[in-house]
Design an enzyme around this catalytic site. Structure first.
Site, PDB file in Angstrom:
ATOM      1  N   ASP A 194      -4.934   5.323  -8.829  1.00  0.00           N
ATOM      2  CA  ASP A 194      -4.423   6.773  -8.279  1.00  0.00           C
ATOM      3  C   ASP A 194      -5.700   7.688  -8.874  1.00  0.00           C
ATOM      4  OD1 ASP A 194      -1.425   6.762  -7.547  1.00  0.00           O
ATOM      5  OD2 ASP A 194      -1.213   5.563  -9.205  1.00  0.00           O
ATOM      6  N   GLU A 201       9.783   7.598  -2.803  1.00  0.00           N
ATOM      7  CA  GLU A 201       8.947   6.802  -3.576  1.00  0.00           C
ATOM      8  C   GLU A 201       8.831   7.386  -4.981  1.00  0.00           C
ATOM      9  OE1 GLU A 201       6.035   4.412  -0.267  1.00  0.00           O
ATOM     10  OE2 GLU A 201       5.304   5.622  -1.817  1.00  0.00           O
TER      11      GLU A 201
END
Lengths: 272, 411
Positions: A60, A49
């Site tokens: 995040d 990824e």
């Protein structure tokens, strides 16, 4: 059959778990990311990824935020990320590449340019964190047309009545978020993961991989037991942070940086 | 996409009734958040929908506005300011007289009551200048809720008195060191907190942005401004005003004033963005004037982003307008050409700040000074029998240090 489907089928046939590292493209610079990608494959990655850096990564945690900031301080653009994939594909046609990021850079590039380029450089899947299925129809249709998988997340908070709308659009693999929180948080509630994964199994034939909070061989093994594979992001990005900005990375340094992936591979391979 | 040329001549009034069931204003708005938060925003939308006909809830809200906030706020004819501008009559909607000194509290009262109804015990908020943080901390104190306010590290330095005010009110102020360390980063951090503590936490967004249903519910709570102004205008002027002027950062005070007038064709509307050092310099906070559509913080709207889609840092003398996005309903009203979006520079706002202070004895917030600046220019182009309502969204006590510093005065 898409490359990701082939990879997943092959792994299932061999009774192996998928190992999917995440790293931010351009962290600390594009040359190093390229070297790291090949090293990750050597350490046992099935799919990579590749994070598209975005100035406002609101899903995040601090580790990946800093990785994104390092990348953006070099001016990394989505166009360069796509070029990085093209370069990787010159020597590796086996490993799956999933681009992961936020929608705005793709909107600004325009869906058409993004999908056409992603398709021509050999991107296999796209995961857009802030694009839920209800808003995804146009981009999803274009990606499907180009035979690129669209990966969606299921979270512990996802309501049962929503799962069908996700699995309907999702292809390649289904990404189960192990915890309530952001990337890099500590995984504490194994019980709920077990229960939720078995519920998901009844709803979909898609391979299910678990991400968020997997940081070492131990947690990789534990989660790998429940699913078809695991994603390791923050634990790797934390190591990449130590690379600072040396452009000449010798392989010993890169092996050390990606060691967590080799250890996870070993733990996963012990499961079968 | 809509054809804005065509719709300019024949806007269907139903187009002002948005958002639709999925939170869209034309192509704008929607829900663009990570999967973990989807259930939370859906729950919020459902609860809010169910309260729309709940008389008890709205009676409690009205009662808080009357007895705690001090509403209705006056509509004041600024005679000396009018004479100075030399044209249309200028009226001020005095949101600066609200408890806590700005319009922000209209929204935080409503959302805190909503949080209570939902059984949430913990409040989080983001803040730039600190006004929304103070308004959130205030209602949290009033209702006995735990409150955490995210604020960019740079803003904490710039707005020290408001930081202390929030702490006095019992809030925990959390410094945000990521990204540009300003409002947008505080919002990112609040979203991260919400995803982590989604079970017991209510996120009070301070403006008409964010994922659906925030743009709708914040607007509804701010519409008290426009409803009062409409009534007061009919009573005091004897008719509707000819124009409305409000500053636009995220756009909550502007939508609050504009929305109840949208279907009144005779009323022109001007949303004034922060022109900073001038649009041409690139150092501004004017996404509607100089940006393009994109996706940030849960909705599709006009944004300031660079050619590769990264969100740009903004500049404005007023911290409350220093945001790279804007509420999605404003984007839609821009495309429909119902509202004219214009800008006022730092310098023009500063000049208006002084004018209003000296001519009327009212110290306006630097945010509101942008609206005053544009309204004076507009008034000069209109005959004396016309009327303009300016939303004086906040008072300027919080800005006196900033003004003194810019003018080289040591306090």
């Amino acid at each position: 059959m898409s490359r990701i489907e082939q990879i997943a089928q092959k792994a299932a046939a061999a009774k192996k778990k998928l190992l999917i590292p995440y790293l931010v493209a351009g962290d600390p610079n594009l040359e190093t990311t390229s070297a790291l990608m090949h090293k990750l494959v050597e350490q046992g990655a099935d799919i990579i990824e590749l994070g598209i850096p975005f100035s406002d990564p609101s899903s995040d945690g601090p580790v990946i935020q800093r990785g994104v900031e390092r990348s953006l301080s070099k001016g990394t653009t989505l166009k360069q990320v796509l070029e990085l994939v093209a370069e990787f594909r010159q020597t590796d046609t086996q490993t799956g590449i999933v681009l992961m990021g936020y929608l705005n850079p793709i909107e600004i590039m325009t869906y058409k340019t993004f999908v056409d380029t992603a398709s021509s450089v050999g991107v296999d899947g796209v995961l857009i964190v802030d694009l839920p299925p209800a808003e995804a129809h146009d981009l999803h249709a274009m990606l499907r047309e180009s035979e690129i998988d669209t990966i969606f997340l299921v979270a512990p908070t996802t309501r049962d009545d929503r799962v069908a709308s996700i699995t309907e659009l999702c292809s390649g693999y289904l990404y189960y978020v192990s915890l309530k929180g952001v990337t890099g948080a500590a995984l504490t509630d194994f019980g709920s993961v077990t229960a939720n994964i078995s519920k998901l199994r009844e709803r979909t034939k898609l391979p299910i991989v678990i991400g968020f909070g997997i940081k070492d061989a131990g947690s990789a093994g534990a989660m790998g037991q429940l699913a078809d594979g695991v994603i390791i992001g923050s634990a790797l990005v934390e190591k990449i942070a130590l690379l600072a900005d040396q452009v000449d990375q010798d392989t010993a340094v890169l092996s050390e940086t990606t060691q967590v992936i080799a250890q996870a591979r070993e733990a996963l391979d012990k499961l079968v | 996409m809509i054809n804005s040329e065509e719709s300019a001549t024949s806007v269907d009034p139903a187009q002002f009734d948005g958002p639709d069931a999925t939170g869209h204003f034309g192509p704008y708005g929607g829900i663009f958040v990570g999967e973990t938060l989807i259930a939370a925003v859906e729950e919020l939308a459902e609860v809010y929908e169910s309260l729309s006909s709940d008389k008890e809830f709205w009676a409690e809200y009205d009662s808080e506005l009357k007895h705690y906030v001090g509403r209705p706020s006056p509509l004041y004819f600024a005679e000396r300011l009018t004479n100075a501008a030399g044209g249309a009559k200028l009226y001020l909607k005095r949101e600066d007289l609200n408890h806590t000194g700005a319009h922000k509290v209209n929204n935080t009262i409503g959302q805190a009551l909503l949080a209570k109804r939902m059984g949430k015990t913990r409040i989080i908020a983001e803040t730039g200048a600190g006004q929304h943080g103070v308004a959130s901390a205030t209602v949290a104190a009033r209702l006995g809720l735990e409150c955490h306010v995210y604020m960019g590290a740079d803003d904490i330095v710039r707005q020290a008195p408001n930081v202390y005010r929030m702490k006095l009110l019992g809030a925990n102020v959390i410094s945000v060191n990521s990204g540009s360390r300003t409002l947008k980063d505080a919002m990112n951090e609040a979203l991260r907190d919400w995803a982590t503590n989604v079970d017991n936490t209510y996120y009070i967004i301070g403006t008409v942005a964010g994922p659906h249903p925030y743009p709708k519910l914040v607007r509804d709570f701010q519409c008290i401004i426009g409803r009062e102004a409409r009534e007061q205008s009919l009573e005091q002027i004897g008719r509707l005003p000819d124009a409305l002027v409000a500053c636009v950062g995220g756009g909550s005070n502007a939508i609050g004033l504009f929305h109840p007038f949208l279907k009144d064709e005779s009323v022109a509307m001007y949303g004034v963005e922060a022109g900073g050092h001038g649009i041409a310099t690139g150092q501004h906070a004017a996404p509607l004037s100089a940006g393009s559509p994109g996706v940030l913080h849960g909705n599709r709207t006009y944004l300031m982003s660079d050619a590769s889609g990264q969100i740009l840092e903004t500049h404005s003398v007023s911290a409350g307008l220093d945001y790279p996005g804007v509420g999605p309903e404003h984007s839609w009203l821009k495309d429909l050409k119902r509202v004219n979006y214009v800008d006022a520079t730092d310098e023009e706002a500063m000049e208006a700040f002084h004018k209003l202070t000296r001519l009327e004895g009212i110290i306006p917030a630097l945010e509101s000074s942008h609206a005053v600046a544009y309204a004076m220019k507009l008034a000069a182009t209109m005959p004396k029998d016309k009327c303009i309502i300016i939303n004086l969204s906040g008072r300027g006590d919080k800005d006196i240090e900033t003004v003194a510093k810019i003018e080289g005065i040591k306090l």
